[in-house]
Design a protein around this motif. Structure first.
Motif, PDB file in Angstrom:
ATOM      1  N   CYS A   1       0.818  -1.254  -0.078  1.00  0.00           N
ATOM      2  CA  CYS A   1       0.147   0.010  -0.124  1.00  0.00           C
ATOM      3  C   CYS A   1       0.824   1.301   0.147  1.00  0.00           C
TER       4      CYS A   1
ATOM      5  N   ARG B   1      -2.932   6.847  -0.858  1.00  0.00           N
ATOM      6  CA  ARG B   1      -4.360   5.992  -0.946  1.00  0.00           C
ATOM      7  C   ARG B   1      -4.950   6.529   0.272  1.00  0.00           C
TER       8      ARG B   1
ATOM      9  N   VAL C   1      -4.743  -1.013   7.359  1.00  0.00           N
ATOM     10  CA  VAL C   1      -5.116  -1.701   5.965  1.00  0.00           C
ATOM     11  C   VAL C   1      -5.142  -3.100   5.982  1.00  0.00           C
TER      12      VAL C   1
ATOM     13  N   VAL D   1      -5.324  -5.994  -1.159  1.00  0.00           N
ATOM     14  CA  VAL D   1      -5.889  -4.905  -0.044  1.00  0.00           C
ATOM     15  C   VAL D   1      -7.378  -5.213  -0.173  1.00  0.00           C
TER      16      VAL D   1
END
Length: 306
Positions: free
Chosen positions: A10, A14, A54, A64
């Motif tokens: 990640c 984001r 996450v 994810v």
């Protein structure tokens, strides 16, 4: 150990944070058998960190599933020990099913860049949000460890809580930049909240080292302790990953060369690797970690293959 690098999980962009600078210190815990919740600290343009999570697939942690839409806890109200950053170090699932977040709180000063002490928060909703147990640190400054008492890892035993953390009182200048100097310490507590004012030193710095990153400890079926940690190397001005073993959790035999995760030229971890965290899921062992500049491009995962 031999690892297969699975790549970034990640990236910082984001999370909806205004000009994020890094996603650091990945901290995994199981939500259920299918989901690993990886708590991370996302730093904004002012380099102030707040904790998010996450959710990743426990069978393929590159996948994810969900991201938290907002921080699970905000920084402290000024003046407080965590007003300039909350960095997750560990999320412990206690015997009563609650989550306890041990974190490093940052406070900036004029005479030194910052001081870092340890705070504690709890969650009763599986980590969707956390509430502070105390507005003051559970590991605050003392005569023995005046500037840094942070990056804790806690294990709950039947008769005690044991903590490994980093502590120190001094700074040194490396390549024109002030950096903290600290070593690994050990403490015990009856409740995980009240701790002594000084820890027992259990691993000292070696030549060309000036700090350890967040320790992560696993205990195998034979009772052997396995320590995964980061080493700040003076000559590199960057972290590398270390590994050590112990029969009692106090006397460590360093086996850094056996860790097996090294920089990859031209990649997100070409210069540094830090903040390793180990978790076993469905017969596989994974290592979450950060690359260059403590997670400038995000956090990554590797899979143990030997």
């Amino acid at each position: 150990m031999k690892w297969e690098k699975l790549g970034l999980v990640c990236t910082a962009d984001r999370f909806g944070v205004d000009v994020p600078t890094r996603v650091m210190v990945p901290t995994p815990v199981f939500v259920n058998e299918d989901t690993i919740r990886v708590f991370v600290t996302v730093c904004d343009k002012d380099n102030i960190g707040r904790p998010y999570y996450v959710d990743v697939d426990a069978r393929d942690p590159r996948k994810v599933l969900r991201l938290s839409e907002r921080p699970v806890m905000d920084v402290g109200t000024a003046p407080s020990f965590d007003e300039h950053g909350v960095v997750v170090a560990q999320v412990l699932k206690t015997r009563d099913g609650k989550l306890q977040m041990y974190y490093s709180g940052f406070e900036r000063f004029r005479d030194v860049r910052y001081k870092i002490f340890t705070g504690l928060a709890t969650s009763s909703n599986n980590g969707e949000s956390f509430q502070r147990v105390k507005t003051t640190p559970i590991l605050g400054g003392s005569d023995y460890e005046s500037t840094f008492r942070c990056a804790p890892f806690v294990i709950e035993f039947e008769d005690r809580f044991s903590m490994w953390y980093v502590a120190g009182s001094s700074w040194e200048t490396i390549r024109g930049k002030q950096v903290p100097r600290y070593s690994l310490k050990y403490l015990e507590s009856p409740d995980g909240i009240e701790w002594p004012v000084e820890g027992r030193s259990c691993m000292e710095l070696q030549h060309d080292e000036h700090g350890f990153g967040r320790p992560w400890i696993e205990i195998d079926e034979h009772g052997t302790y396995h320590l995964y940690y980061s080493i700040r190397v003076c000559s590199l001005a960057a972290y590398r990953l270390g590994y050590a073993t112990s029969e009692d959790g106090l006397n460590w035999v360093r086996k850094d060369a056996e860790m097996g995760l090294e920089p990859t030229p031209g990649s997100f971890d070409s210069n540094g690797l830090s903040y390793s965290a180990i978790i076993e899921a469905h017969g596989s062992t994974y290592c979450f970690y950060n690359g260059n500049d403590f997670g400038r491009e995000g956090f990554a995962v590797s899979k143990l293959i030997k």
